[in-house]
Design a protein around this motif. Structure first.
Motif, short mmCIF file in Angstrom:
data_model
loop_
_atom_site.label_atom_id
_atom_site.label_comp_id
_atom_site.label_asym_id
_atom_site.label_seq_id
_atom_site.Cartn_x
_atom_site.Cartn_y
_atom_site.Cartn_z
N ALA A 76 -11.97 -6.11 -12.80
CA ALA A 76 -11.61 -4.71 -13.05
C ALA A 76 -10.76 -4.16 -11.90
N ALA A 77 -11.12 -4.52 -10.66
CA ALA A 77 -10.36 -4.03 -9.51
C ALA A 77 -8.94 -4.61 -9.51
N TRP A 78 -8.82 -5.90 -9.81
CA TRP A 78 -7.50 -6.51 -9.87
C TRP A 78 -6.67 -5.94 -11.02
N THR A 79 -7.31 -5.66 -12.13
CA THR A 79 -6.61 -5.06 -13.26
C THR A 79 -6.04 -3.70 -12.86
N ILE A 107 1.62 -6.66 -1.77
CA ILE A 107 0.97 -5.63 -2.58
C ILE A 107 -0.48 -5.48 -2.18
N VAL A 108 -1.16 -6.61 -1.97
CA VAL A 108 -2.57 -6.55 -1.55
C VAL A 108 -2.68 -5.92 -0.17
N ASP A 109 -1.74 -6.24 0.71
CA ASP A 109 -1.75 -5.65 2.05
C ASP A 109 -1.62 -4.12 1.99
N LEU A 110 -0.89 -3.62 0.99
CA LEU A 110 -0.63 -2.19 0.89
C LEU A 110 -1.56 -1.48 -0.10
N VAL A 111 -2.55 -2.19 -0.62
CA VAL A 111 -3.34 -1.64 -1.71
C VAL A 111 -4.14 -0.40 -1.28
N ASP A 112 -4.43 -0.27 0.02
CA ASP A 112 -5.12 0.92 0.51
C ASP A 112 -4.16 1.90 1.18
N ASP A 113 -2.87 1.70 0.96
CA ASP A 113 -1.83 2.55 1.55
C ASP A 113 -0.93 3.04 0.41
N PRO A 114 -1.41 3.99 -0.41
CA PRO A 114 -0.71 4.37 -1.65
C PRO A 114 0.75 4.75 -1.44
N GLU A 115 1.03 5.48 -0.35
CA GLU A 115 2.40 5.94 -0.13
C GLU A 115 3.37 4.77 0.01
N ASN A 116 3.01 3.80 0.83
CA ASN A 116 3.90 2.65 1.02
C ASN A 116 3.82 1.66 -0.12
N LEU A 164 -12.81 -5.35 -3.13
CA LEU A 164 -12.94 -6.40 -4.15
C LEU A 164 -11.63 -7.16 -4.34
N VAL A 165 -10.50 -6.43 -4.33
CA VAL A 165 -9.19 -7.08 -4.48
C VAL A 165 -8.96 -8.06 -3.33
N ARG A 166 -9.23 -7.62 -2.11
CA ARG A 166 -9.01 -8.48 -0.96
C ARG A 166 -9.99 -9.65 -0.92
N ALA A 167 -11.20 -9.41 -1.35
CA ALA A 167 -12.17 -10.50 -1.40
C ALA A 167 -11.74 -11.55 -2.42
N GLY A 168 -11.22 -11.10 -3.55
CA GLY A 168 -10.75 -12.04 -4.57
C GLY A 168 -9.59 -12.88 -4.08
N LEU A 169 -8.68 -12.23 -3.34
CA LEU A 169 -7.54 -12.97 -2.81
C LEU A 169 -7.99 -14.00 -1.78
N ALA A 170 -8.96 -13.63 -0.96
CA ALA A 170 -9.45 -14.55 0.06
C ALA A 170 -10.02 -15.82 -0.57
#
Length: 401
Positions: A128-131, A72-81, A20-26
């Protein structure tokens, strides 16, 4: 906007929230320039007290916001980084005077801006996802800043004690901090002058740490550069500059016990010189090949100092290259001359200079079998936004918030 209770670790986003976050950014990406203008307009209108944290010229700042958001969006599924990146941001933002109270204000205006330009695509689920994404990033930044506050000051005042012109628009500037400045040879430092109080630029000390708390910088006046031109042409002994915390991992500790190949162009020699000075202070048991390059022989900045060091240190070999002048000796670009003296597959590499030179030299070294993990250089542009995060499965951008 609510934030997690202190001490609570951020919870990673779910796969659905990430999508959802990536779709919103797109959806808003085609309107990125207008979105960032709108964001700062409503931020300064709703919270005028934060305006003093930002430079007068907002063009560069808007671009930095966008690139920080994209990473940040690029790393949103990479919690460690994501934690690594936001930790760097949080620590760095201390020097700007950022406070915890500013984060909710930024989040509120960011979400309002996204909602305006996403239109009907800004559903309750996307919001909600962006929040959650912003809350996670902001919390890591706040915790990192709080931890850093307990360890060191946000900035250091430094007095210019020596200012010498070295020709070709370069000045050698030595400053002394009131308290010891904790850096390692090879790291870089953000600096602010009294003439551009909201503008920070990054420079590398040209020396290993000294007992008298002095640092020497080699600074070239960049055409149109307000900070560099002030430092080269206006600054004088007695003036006070401000230093942010040291950054960067281009240190001898990263090299293990391998022989080194170092490539320096222009004032990029500064951190390489600091590394070699640090090596000379220790029990050096490896060899170093140093390549220094410039357009003409006159512009081979600092070469004489390096040749004198090589006469004293048996482990150091120095070679020079010029690309725009016919002279006796090596002619060609620095990467071309580097390739002639290989192979370098067993070496650790340190590169510093113009981005094009660094990129070309890194490509040659990789082609000769040097793993990317053994090729060290600072981010090629704004450091905080582009510092490599290792280990990472994301390619860092080549350009800072």
């Amino acid at each position: 906007m609510d934030h997690p209770a202190p001490g609570m670790a951020p919870t990673p986003l779910t796969d659905h929230e990430t999508a959802l976050v990536r779709a919103g950014l797109a959806v808003v990406e085609p309107y990125a320039a207008d979105l960032t203008v709108y964001f700062y307009t409503i931020l300064f209108a709703r919270y005028p007290q934060v305006r003093e944290l930002f430079p007068d010229d907002m063009d560069v700042q808007r671009d930095r916001l966008l690139r920080g958001l994209l990473r940040i969006v690029d790393l949103v599924d990479d919690p460690e980084n994501l934690v690594r990146f936001c930790t760097l941001l949080g620590r760095d933002h201390r020097k700007f005077g950022a406070l915890e109270a500013h984060y909710p204000a930024v989040g509120e205006c960011l979400l309002a801006s996204l909602a305006r330009y996403a239109g009907a695509a800004w559903t309750p689920d996307v919001e909600a996802a962006w929040t959650r994404a912003y809350t996670t990033a902001a919390r890591v930044m706040m915790l990192a800043a709080a931890d850093d506050t307990r360890l060191r000051p946000a900035t250091w005042a430094a007095q210019i004690v020596r200012h010498e012109h070295r020709g070709h628009g370069i000045a050698e500037i030595t400053v002394r901090t009131e308290t010891p400045y904790p850096y390692q040879a090879g790291q870089y430092v953000s600096m602010r002058t009294p003439w551009q109080r909201k503008a920070w630029r990054q420079y590398s000390p040209a020396n290993a740490p000294r007992a008298d708390s002095t640092l020497t910088f080699h600074i070239r006046a960049v055409p149109g550069g307000r900070v560099s031109n002030a430092l080269v042409h206006r600054a004088a002994p007695g003036d006070i500059v401000t230093l942010g915390p040291p950054q960067g991992d281009m240190t001898l500790a990263a090299a293990g016990d391998r022989d080194l190949v170092c490539v320096a162009g222009g004032t990029g020699l500064a951190p390489i010189r600091a590394l070699l000075e640090q090596a000379a202070l220790g029990d050096m048991r490896r060899y170093v090949d140093l390549f220094v390059g410039a357009r003409t022989a006159e512009e081979l900045y600092g070469l004489d100092d390096m040749l004198r060091m090589a006469q004293r240190q048996h482990w150091l070999s120095v070679r020079a290259a010029v690309s725009h002048q016919h002279i006796a000796g090596r002619e060609g670009t620095l990467p071309q001359v580097l390739r002639e003296f290989g192979p370098w597959g067993q070496h650790e590499a340190f590169l510093c200079g113009p981005p094009g030179m660094v990129t070309a030299a890194a490509r040659i070294l990789r082609n000769e079998g040097v793993p990317a993990a053994r090729i060290h250089h600072d981010p090629l542009s704004d450091p905080v936004l582009t510092t490599p995060l290792a280990p990472s499965r994301h390619e860092p951008e080549s350009e800072y918030l």
